[in-house]
Design an enzyme around this catalytic site. Structure first.
Site, PDB file in Angstrom:
ATOM      1  N   ALA A  11       4.027  -1.274   9.859  1.00 59.89           N
ATOM      2  CA  ALA A  11       2.556  -1.411  10.399  1.00 59.89           C
ATOM      3  C   ALA A  11       2.067  -0.251  11.501  1.00 59.89           C
ATOM      4  CB  ALA A  11       2.500  -2.722  11.185  1.00 59.89           C
ATOM      5  N   GLY A  12       0.892   0.020  11.456  1.00 57.14           N
ATOM      6  CA  GLY A  12       0.421   1.007  12.386  1.00 57.14           C
ATOM      7  C   GLY A  12       0.297   2.246  11.991  1.00 57.14           C
ATOM      8  N   ASN A  39       0.085  -0.150   4.460  1.00 54.52           N
ATOM      9  CA  ASN A  39      -0.657  -0.865   3.529  1.00 54.52           C
ATOM     10  C   ASN A  39      -2.355  -0.162   3.912  1.00 54.52           C
ATOM     11  OD1 ASN A  39      -1.513  -4.167   2.219  1.00 54.52           O
ATOM     12  ND2 ASN A  39      -2.907  -2.371   2.049  1.00 54.52           N
ATOM     13  N   LYS A  49       9.886 -10.678   3.818  1.00 51.01           N
ATOM     14  CA  LYS A  49       9.386  -9.895   5.015  1.00 51.01           C
ATOM     15  C   LYS A  49       8.723 -11.010   5.919  1.00 51.01           C
ATOM     16  CE  LYS A  49       5.586  -7.212   6.972  1.00 51.01           C
ATOM     17  NZ  LYS A  49       4.475  -6.596   6.571  1.00 51.01           N
ATOM     18  N   GLY A  97      -2.775  -2.574  10.944  1.00 55.01           N
ATOM     19  CA  GLY A  97      -4.217  -2.362  10.699  1.00 55.01           C
ATOM     20  C   GLY A  97      -4.550  -1.365  11.508  1.00 55.01           C
TER      21      GLY A  97
END
Lengths: 275, 65
Positions: free
Chosen positions: A200-201, A222, A112, A173
């Site tokens: 992400a997001g 995550n 990644k 995040g």
């Protein structure tokens, strides 16, 4: 209206090959990060509940963070394949070196690829990302680049040899969900044969479901799980949301209308008379 | 000689990367090494010489998103 939606569905349904990158998603379309959990044990339980296709991991200086060895043992116990990242890298050289180190430690060609261009929103540096991608593919890596949702950048990454591209939904995040659905729809329509992962997001299962409904092949998240009050339960919620979104995409969504349309038959409506 | 190991300036008598790693690294953990920003594969440890000011980074698996 953007073209290509139906063709994409057809391609995916008819595809029976399980070579890369289809093989990544044979069991799940959720990729889960391993950071910021209240404890390593909760991380492991969340992974077991989410049953993700892959979990993301990183490399850091040995001894810099306590519990590194325990963490890695717990990840290995889950049996879930790992996707090493190059988080924190800000130059092409840093990213290439970390990718090479990851290949040796994790015994995988997958990476990644992250090359940060701005410290405020952790936005990828598109120029460095493309340069590092090109070099790593030349070195035999299978690069999954974390990119913005810029169409031309994603096209260049594909031309460089990426079979998977991972545009952001929102800054890492932030949990803001899909900030630019138009751009993501455009990517899906213009890159119908590329595996696209929203990375992400994503802050809630509905965000993940929305990405999958748009026809994305998977989502990577995550913080939405690790920072939930109950990470294990949230992991299960995301698992279901991703599957629901995928099923909805394959089922084909109805066309929205500007006006109401009765679902109950009008014919035979009681008490109604022609005047 | 002075070298920088994982960001910290330290003194070492080892000029071989192999010997340095044996003395400084938790070899029970998985790890990979870079010297002066370049990856050094395991098979090249014994052929890699450290110099005054060399920068060595030893990385191990960690949480990531």
């Amino acid at each position: 209206m953007l073209n290509g939606h139906n063709d994409t569905i057809k391609n995916k349904i008819e595809s029976s090959e399980m070579s890369y990158p289809q093989s990544l998603f044979k069991n799940s379309r959720l990729l889960l990060g391993t950071a910021q959990y209240p404890s390593p044990k909760l991380m492991q339980q969340a992974i077991n509940t989410a049953q993700p296709a892959m979990v993301t991991v990183s490399l850091r200086r040995q001894g810099s963070i306590a519990g590194g060895a325990e963490f890695w043992d717990l990840v290995k116990q889950t049996g879930v394949p790992v996707l090493p990242n190059t988080a924190g890298c800000r130059t092409v050289k840093e990213a290439i070196t970390v990718a090479q180190m990851s290949r040796e430690v994790f015994a995988t060609e997958l990476v990644k690829l992250e090359v940060t261009g701005d410290d405020y929103n952790l936005q990828p540096d598109p120029f460095a990302l493309l340069e590092a991608t090109t070099e790593l593919i030349n070195q035999g890596f299978k690069v999954l680049p974390y990119s913005t949702d810029d169409l031309v950048l994603c096209q260049r990454l594909v031309e460089a040899g990426c079979q998977v591209v991972m545009p952001w939904g929102a800054p890492i995040g932030s949990g803001k969900g899909l900030l630019n659905p138009y751009a993501l729809k455009t990517l899906r329509a213009r890159l119908p044969d590329v595996h696209l992962i929203v990375d992400a997001g994503i802050g809630s299962p509905s965000h993940a479901c929305q990405a999958m409904e748009l026809g994305f092949d998977a989502v990577l998240l995550n913080t939405a799980v690790s920072q939930a009050a109950d990470p294990v339960r949230m992991a299960g919620a995301f698992r279901q949301a991703v599957q629901a979104g995928r099923d909805a995409y394959l089922a084909g969504q109805m066309q929205s209308r500007e006006t109401a349309s009765p679902s109950t038959p009008v014919l035979g409506t009681p008490f109604w008379q022609q005047s | 000689m002075q070298i920088r190991f994982n960001g910290e300036l330290i003194h070492t008598e080892h000029h071989s990367l192999d010997a340095f790693l044996v003395s400084m690294v938790d070899t029970k953990q998985a790890f990979a090494v870079s010297v002066n920003g370049d990856f050094v594969a395991k098979q090249n440890y014994q052929h890699t010489t450290l110099h005054e000011g060399s920068q060595i980074d030893v990385l191990s698996p960690m949480q990531g998103g």
